[in-house]
Every structure is written in C-alpha cells, then in structure tokens.
Write an enzyme that holds these catalytic residues in place. Structure first.
Site, PDB file in Angstrom:
ATOM      1  N   HIS A 172      39.985  47.267  31.393  1.00 41.82           N
ATOM      2  CA  HIS A 172      39.070  47.324  30.259  1.00 41.82           C
ATOM      3  C   HIS A 172      38.839  48.766  29.810  1.00 41.82           C
ATOM      4  O   HIS A 172      38.991  49.095  28.625  1.00 41.82           O
ATOM      5  CB  HIS A 172      37.730  46.681  30.620  1.00 41.82           C
ATOM      6  CG  HIS A 172      37.766  45.191  30.634  1.00 41.82           C
ATOM      7  ND1 HIS A 172      36.628  44.422  30.555  1.00 41.82           N
ATOM      8  CD2 HIS A 172      38.795  44.314  30.730  1.00 41.82           C
ATOM      9  CE1 HIS A 172      36.948  43.137  30.586  1.00 41.82           C
ATOM     10  NE2 HIS A 172      38.256  43.053  30.707  1.00 41.82           N
ATOM     11  N   SER A 218      42.762  41.207  27.940  1.00 42.40           N
ATOM     12  CA  SER A 218      41.559  41.962  27.596  1.00 42.40           C
ATOM     13  C   SER A 218      41.791  43.465  27.570  1.00 42.40           C
ATOM     14  O   SER A 218      41.136  44.175  26.809  1.00 42.40           O
ATOM     15  CB  SER A 218      40.394  41.604  28.515  1.00 42.40           C
ATOM     16  OG  SER A 218      40.767  41.749  29.860  1.00 42.40           O
TER      17      SER A 218
END
Length: 194
Positions: A177, A126
């Site tokens: 992230h 991610s």
C-alpha cells in the site's frame, strides 16, 4: 469525475484498459473459486511468495496484481478501480495508464519482497490502486488546474482514509500500500513537475 454515469457498453468503450483488468480479476477469481484445478493450483502458481521470487519465479512480481483472496477482496479492488481509474485512463491514454498501473503494482510487490519475510505470501491489486492515488496526489501538488478543488479534496480525503485503514485492518500488505502510493506519486512528480 468520480461518479459513473455511463452505460455498461459506454464504460467498456471509453475505458477499455480498466474493463480488461476487471475481466482478468473476475476470470482469475472464478478459476480459483471453482473446483476446476486441484488444491487452488492457479493461486499457488500466481500468488506473490517472496521465497519463490528470490528463487527465480519473477513473474510473481506481476501476477499478484491480478489475483485476489476471495470474492469480497476482488469486488472491493475492482470497484475502487472503476471509481478512480477512468479519469486517469482518459487523462494519460491507454498505454501510459497501463505503464502507471503495472509500474506501481510491480513497485509495491518489489517493496514487499524487500521488506517482508521470505515466507510472506500476498495477492491483490491494492498496491497498483494506491499507485493511482499517489499519481493523483502528484497532480494535486504539481498541476492543480487539472483537477477541480472538489475532486482534489475527494482524492486527498480517500487517500488519507485508505492509508489509515491500512494500519487498522488485519491481513493487509502495508508495504504494498505505502510503496504503491509512493511510486505513483514519484511517477506523477516526474511527469508533472516540469
């Protein structure tokens, strides 16, 4: 742009890098899910563990990009890559796409190393996927003509939702992230601000 209409064979032909990354995701997931190795050997050797990185296991800045904590995690990240990666692979070409993907994933893992405790353990692509969002945002800001208004709105909406969800879900590597997205934006800004 973000709707996939290609056949399976055409997708592999048009987007070989993304196809290869997804094959790696699936293979590593299967190898960690099947009882081939005792005690999750591969996961233990390839996961990002800050303590091991500072003790010289630097490959752990790269390998977590391809490892996942379960089927749903692997499926969601692979699906995100299928949706949002092809346009950038086509736009950048194979080599530059690989550099952006790996560069943002590694930046996310370095941020995790610097900001999280030494005992912190993480896996998942991610950070690199957020890096792709960051790269798209730089295109929207510095090269508006490269994306349609509709596609720009789609990217911005999904990026905002993804950032918000980062703070509301448990077991999320917030550092990866945010810094994945920031690194993607900075790479894109360096490429397109001129």
């Amino acid at each position: 742009m973000f709707t996939r209409t290609e056949s399976f064979r055409d997708f592999i032909r048009f987007y070989p890098v993304i196809s290869f990354i997804i094959v790696i995701h699936i293979l590593l997931y299967l190898l960690t899910a099947l009882p081939i190795f005792p005690n999750q050997y591969l996961l233990e050797r390839l996961a990002g563990v800050n303590l091991y990185v500072v003790n010289g296991e630097y490959w752990r800045l790269v390998t977590p990009i391809f490892m996942h904590a379960g089927f749903a995690h692997m499926l969601f990240n692979s699906f995100s890559l299928v949706l949002f990666g092809p346009a950038l692979e086509q736009l950048l070409g194979r080599t530059k796409f690989i550099l952006v993907y790996l560069g943002t994933g590694i930046a996310a893992n370095v941020a995790t190393l610097l900001l999280e405790p030494l005992t912190y353990t993480h896996v998942g692509s991610s950070g690199a996927i957020f890096g792709l969002f960051g790269f798209y945002i730089s295109i929207i800001l510095f090269r508006k003509a490269m994306l349609s208004r509709e596609n720009s709105q789609t990217i911005l909406t999904i990026a905002i939702i993804a950032v918000l969800m980062t703070f509301f879900q448990s077991n999320i590597n917030v550092s990866a992230h945010l810094f994945g997205m920031l690194s993607g934006f900075l790479i894109g800004a360096a490429a397109y601000r001129r």
